[in-house]
Design a protein around this motif. Structure first.
Motif, PDB file in Angstrom:
ATOM      1  N   LEU A  12       0.832  -1.204   0.000  1.00 21.17           N
ATOM      2  CA  LEU A  12       0.000   0.000   0.000  1.00 21.17           C
ATOM      3  C   LEU A  12       0.868   1.255   0.000  1.00 21.17           C
ATOM      4  CD1 LEU A  12      -2.819   1.215   0.071  1.00 21.17           C
ATOM      5  CD2 LEU A  12      -2.749   1.062   2.549  1.00 21.17           C
ATOM      6  N   ASP A  13       1.989   1.220   0.710  1.00 20.71           N
ATOM      7  CA  ASP A  13       2.925   2.348   0.688  1.00 20.71           C
ATOM      8  C   ASP A  13       3.406   2.606  -0.733  1.00 20.71           C
ATOM      9  OD1 ASP A  13       2.684   2.044   3.424  1.00 20.71           O
ATOM     10  OD2 ASP A  13       4.830   1.955   3.811  1.00 20.71           O
ATOM     11  N   ILE A  14       3.769   1.542  -1.440  1.00 26.17           N
ATOM     12  CA  ILE A  14       4.294   1.675  -2.800  1.00 26.17           C
ATOM     13  C   ILE A  14       3.206   2.167  -3.749  1.00 26.17           C
ATOM     14  CG2 ILE A  14       5.254   0.420  -4.766  1.00 26.17           C
ATOM     15  CD1 ILE A  14       6.550  -1.459  -2.619  1.00 26.17           C
ATOM     16  N   ILE A  15       2.052   1.508  -3.728  1.00 28.03           N
ATOM     17  CA  ILE A  15       0.969   1.856  -4.653  1.00 28.03           C
ATOM     18  C   ILE A  15       0.486   3.285  -4.434  1.00 28.03           C
ATOM     19  CG2 ILE A  15      -1.421   1.306  -5.311  1.00 28.03           C
ATOM     20  CD1 ILE A  15      -0.652  -1.670  -4.659  1.00 28.03           C
ATOM     21  N   SER A  16       0.419   3.728  -3.172  1.00 30.09           N
ATOM     22  CA  SER A  16      -0.043   5.095  -2.893  1.00 30.09           C
ATOM     23  C   SER A  16       1.100   6.106  -2.954  1.00 30.09           C
ATOM     24  CB  SER A  16      -0.718   5.157  -1.522  1.00 30.09           C
ATOM     25  OG  SER A  16       0.240   5.030  -0.486  1.00 30.09           O
ATOM     26  N   ASN A  17       2.306   5.653  -3.342  1.00 27.66           N
ATOM     27  CA  ASN A  17       3.478   6.510  -3.448  1.00 27.66           C
ATOM     28  C   ASN A  17       3.820   7.184  -2.113  1.00 27.66           C
ATOM     29  OD1 ASN A  17       5.582   7.333  -5.153  1.00 27.66           O
ATOM     30  ND2 ASN A  17       4.615   9.297  -5.525  1.00 27.66           N
ATOM     31  N   GLY A  18       3.585   6.462  -1.024  1.00 28.21           N
ATOM     32  CA  GLY A  18       3.911   6.967   0.304  1.00 28.21           C
ATOM     33  C   GLY A  18       2.815   7.777   0.967  1.00 28.21           C
TER      34      GLY A  18
ATOM     35  N   GLU B 185       2.515  10.575  -9.561  1.00 30.94           N
ATOM     36  CA  GLU B 185       3.781  11.162 -10.016  1.00 30.94           C
ATOM     37  C   GLU B 185       4.200  12.259  -9.060  1.00 30.94           C
ATOM     38  OE1 GLU B 185       5.612  10.308 -12.652  1.00 30.94           O
ATOM     39  OE2 GLU B 185       4.261   8.726 -13.292  1.00 30.94           O
ATOM     40  N   PRO B 186       5.448  12.532  -8.906  1.00 26.96           N
ATOM     41  CA  PRO B 186       6.571  11.718  -9.337  1.00 26.96           C
ATOM     42  C   PRO B 186       6.714  10.503  -8.428  1.00 26.96           C
ATOM     43  CG  PRO B 186       7.396  13.576  -8.085  1.00 26.96           C
ATOM     44  CD  PRO B 186       5.899  13.738  -8.191  1.00 26.96           C
ATOM     45  N   PRO B 187       7.121   9.359  -8.973  1.00 25.14           N
ATOM     46  CA  PRO B 187       7.224   8.147  -8.143  1.00 25.14           C
ATOM     47  C   PRO B 187       8.346   8.246  -7.117  1.00 25.14           C
ATOM     48  CG  PRO B 187       8.130   7.746 -10.316  1.00 25.14           C
ATOM     49  CD  PRO B 187       7.522   9.122 -10.353  1.00 25.14           C
ATOM     50  N   LYS B 188       8.069   7.725  -5.931  1.00 23.82           N
ATOM     51  CA  LYS B 188       9.087   7.659  -4.878  1.00 23.82           C
ATOM     52  C   LYS B 188       9.735   6.280  -4.822  1.00 23.82           C
ATOM     53  CE  LYS B 188       6.815  10.885  -1.738  1.00 23.82           C
ATOM     54  NZ  LYS B 188       6.209  11.030  -0.409  1.00 23.82           N
ATOM     55  N   TYR B 189       9.075   5.284  -5.452  1.00 22.37           N
ATOM     56  CA  TYR B 189       9.544   3.897  -5.377  1.00 22.37           C
ATOM     57  C   TYR B 189       9.687   3.309  -6.775  1.00 22.37           C
ATOM     58  CZ  TYR B 189       7.911   4.425  -0.592  1.00 22.37           C
ATOM     59  OH  TYR B 189       7.718   4.871   0.695  1.00 22.37           O
ATOM     60  N   HIS B 190      10.604   2.369  -6.924  1.00 22.61           N
ATOM     61  CA  HIS B 190      10.746   1.602  -8.153  1.00 22.61           C
ATOM     62  C   HIS B 190       9.616   0.585  -8.238  1.00 22.61           C
ATOM     63  CE1 HIS B 190      14.750   3.053  -9.173  1.00 22.61           C
ATOM     64  NE2 HIS B 190      15.077   2.926  -7.891  1.00 22.61           N
ATOM     65  N   THR B 191       9.281   0.158  -9.445  1.00 24.50           N
ATOM     66  CA  THR B 191       8.330  -0.927  -9.662  1.00 24.50           C
ATOM     67  C   THR B 191       8.983  -2.234  -9.212  1.00 24.50           C
ATOM     68  OG1 THR B 191       7.314   0.227 -11.515  1.00 24.50           O
ATOM     69  CG2 THR B 191       7.009  -2.168 -11.423  1.00 24.50           C
TER      70      THR B 191
END
Length: 80
Positions: A5-11, A48-54
């Motif tokens: 959820l952290d990744i999908i919501s970009n933190g 955007e902008p992404p904080k995490y890699h896929t």
């Protein structure tokens, strides 16, 4: 480990830290829920902008069990 959820919501939405306090005079009820994507699914930030890699969720989850925390959060390895 609920950082998908952290990744999908970009933190934006962070996993809560679990803490339980016992009370000898009252009963305690715990309810846990889990949401895990399919192990073959790619998870990536929705904003955007992404904080995490896929990452492939299964690989990401397996890295926690094979490497352990090593003093940091597993999600930190995906930070851009």
């Amino acid at each position: 480990m609920r950082p998908a959820l952290d990744i999908i919501s970009n933190g934006k939405y962070r996993s809560a830290q679990h803490r339980a306090i016992t009370n000898g005079s009252r009963a305690r009820l715990s309810v846990s829920t889990f949401h895990d994507p399919a192990k073959t699914k790619a998870i990536s930030p929705s904003f955007e902008p992404p904080k995490y890699h896929t990452a492939i969720y299964g690989d990401y989850a397996l890295s926690w069990y094979s490497n352990g925390p090593e003093g940091k959060r597993n999600i930190d390895a995906l930070l851009i």
